[in-house]
Design a protein around this motif. Sequence first.
Motif, mmCIF file in Angstrom:
data_model
loop_
_atom_site.group_PDB
_atom_site.id
_atom_site.type_symbol
_atom_site.label_atom_id
_atom_site.label_comp_id
_atom_site.label_asym_id
_atom_site.label_seq_id
_atom_site.Cartn_x
_atom_site.Cartn_y
_atom_site.Cartn_z
ATOM 1 N N LEU A 56 24.949 62.967 66.794
ATOM 2 C CA LEU A 56 25.159 61.743 67.563
ATOM 3 C C LEU A 56 26.370 61.886 68.486
ATOM 4 O O LEU A 56 26.312 61.523 69.668
ATOM 5 C CB LEU A 56 25.364 60.565 66.616
ATOM 6 C CG LEU A 56 24.127 60.017 65.904
ATOM 7 C CD1 LEU A 56 24.540 59.027 64.825
ATOM 8 C CD2 LEU A 56 23.175 59.362 66.902
ATOM 9 N N ALA A 57 27.459 62.422 67.959
ATOM 10 C CA ALA A 57 28.668 62.619 68.765
ATOM 11 C C ALA A 57 28.421 63.607 69.893
ATOM 12 O O ALA A 57 28.943 63.441 71.006
ATOM 13 C CB ALA A 57 29.803 63.119 67.867
ATOM 14 N N CYS A 58 27.600 64.612 69.629
ATOM 15 C CA CYS A 58 27.271 65.614 70.646
ATOM 16 C C CYS A 58 26.563 64.976 71.835
ATOM 17 O O CYS A 58 26.951 65.173 72.996
ATOM 18 C CB CYS A 58 26.402 66.706 70.013
ATOM 19 S SG CYS A 58 25.610 67.807 71.190
ATOM 20 N N LEU A 59 25.506 64.217 71.575
ATOM 21 C CA LEU A 59 24.777 63.587 72.671
ATOM 22 C C LEU A 59 25.638 62.564 73.396
ATOM 23 O O LEU A 59 25.577 62.441 74.628
ATOM 24 C CB LEU A 59 23.489 62.941 72.149
ATOM 25 C CG LEU A 59 22.215 63.793 72.355
ATOM 26 C CD1 LEU A 59 22.300 65.074 71.551
ATOM 27 C CD2 LEU A 59 20.965 63.013 71.991
ATOM 28 N N TYR A 60 26.446 61.839 72.648
ATOM 29 C CA TYR A 60 27.333 60.852 73.265
ATOM 30 C C TYR A 60 28.342 61.545 74.178
ATOM 31 O O TYR A 60 28.588 61.090 75.310
ATOM 32 C CB TYR A 60 28.059 60.058 72.186
ATOM 33 C CG TYR A 60 28.987 58.998 72.728
ATOM 34 C CD1 TYR A 60 28.496 57.777 73.186
ATOM 35 C CD2 TYR A 60 30.362 59.229 72.799
ATOM 36 C CE1 TYR A 60 29.351 56.807 73.695
ATOM 37 C CE2 TYR A 60 31.220 58.270 73.308
ATOM 38 C CZ TYR A 60 30.717 57.067 73.753
ATOM 39 O OH TYR A 60 31.566 56.114 74.261
ATOM 40 N N ALA A 61 28.910 62.670 73.711
ATOM 41 C CA ALA A 61 29.881 63.409 74.515
ATOM 42 C C ALA A 61 29.242 63.988 75.774
ATOM 43 O O ALA A 61 29.912 64.181 76.797
ATOM 44 C CB ALA A 61 30.516 64.528 73.687
ATOM 45 N N ALA A 62 27.941 64.275 75.714
ATOM 46 C CA ALA A 62 27.234 64.802 76.880
ATOM 47 C C ALA A 62 26.866 63.708 77.872
ATOM 48 O O ALA A 62 26.340 63.999 78.948
ATOM 49 C CB ALA A 62 25.974 65.541 76.430
ATOM 50 N N GLY A 63 27.126 62.446 77.517
ATOM 51 C CA GLY A 63 26.825 61.335 78.410
ATOM 52 C C GLY A 63 25.448 60.755 78.240
ATOM 53 O O GLY A 63 24.960 60.018 79.099
#
Length: 312
Positions: A254-261
């Motif tokens: 979840l944090a990965c996709l959020y960090a990717a925008g």
Amino acid sequence: MHQSSGSFSPDQPPVTPDAVRGSWVERMPSGWQPYLRLSRLDRPIGTWLLLLPCWWSASLASASTGQGFPDLTLLLLFALGAIAMRGAGCTFNDIVDRDIDARVARTRNRPLPGGHVTLAQAWVWLFMQCLVGLAVLLMLTPAAQVVALGSIALVAAYPFMKRITWWPQAWLGLTFNWGALVGWSAVTGDWPALPALLMYAAGVFWTLGYDTIYAFQDMEDDALVGVRSSARRLGSHGRAGVSVFYMLTSVLLLACLYAAGSGKVWLLLPAFVHMAWQVRTLRPENTPLCLHLFRSNRDCGLLVWGACLFAM
């Protein structure tokens, strides 16, 4: 009873009980089969688990940088590289572990302890697979080449981890998910950014979960020969441990996709449901079930890949 030769008819069991029965390897000439088994080509799940983090990262990098879907040629290069380097890693592992494998029921009929190939032949086969991996490496961006070379020490050290730590599955996670860093650099031509680092961390815990499930198969034999594993370390808390590993995987994805925008983190929900199903179904004492759940992580990984493809 397992067969002692390298040739098998369709109605005979595979060399190792976790091999895929009736795979194309069994239909190859008998002289080729031991080498294909050294590379675990009769057990393709490992190739998928090595490949998928590469595809996750390349796809998310392409989406987040406005390039759309990832380049098909790059995805195919990663597939070829995963086949070659997973095979090389397994061959090296079997060279190092040949004496231990001879004492474990599930592995005693692998090509080296079973006497189907010599040690010298195994080293030559290892070198040939590394040459294929080198050819793939040279077709990537310079940044991706440098990042990929960083995994060599992890790969070389992995077979020894079960002798010195209770958490060789964690080391496998560090090794098997390196492609999440390489994939990002192969697309962007730059060093891995925060989304790639978070994806790598998620992959480490994912591997720790699924390889603990796999290790439940060998707990008795591992105890007899003195091999350590996360399954043995967790003991009666094995199912709870896998649950924690998968929860950390989910949070980091979840944090990965959020960090990717990405505004579509909900696309990860099917993968999360799949991991929850594994935990709910898991019975560590049920060896066939553990193997089935371990193999099902190909589907889990494909679900994550779908989320990365359509993240933007």
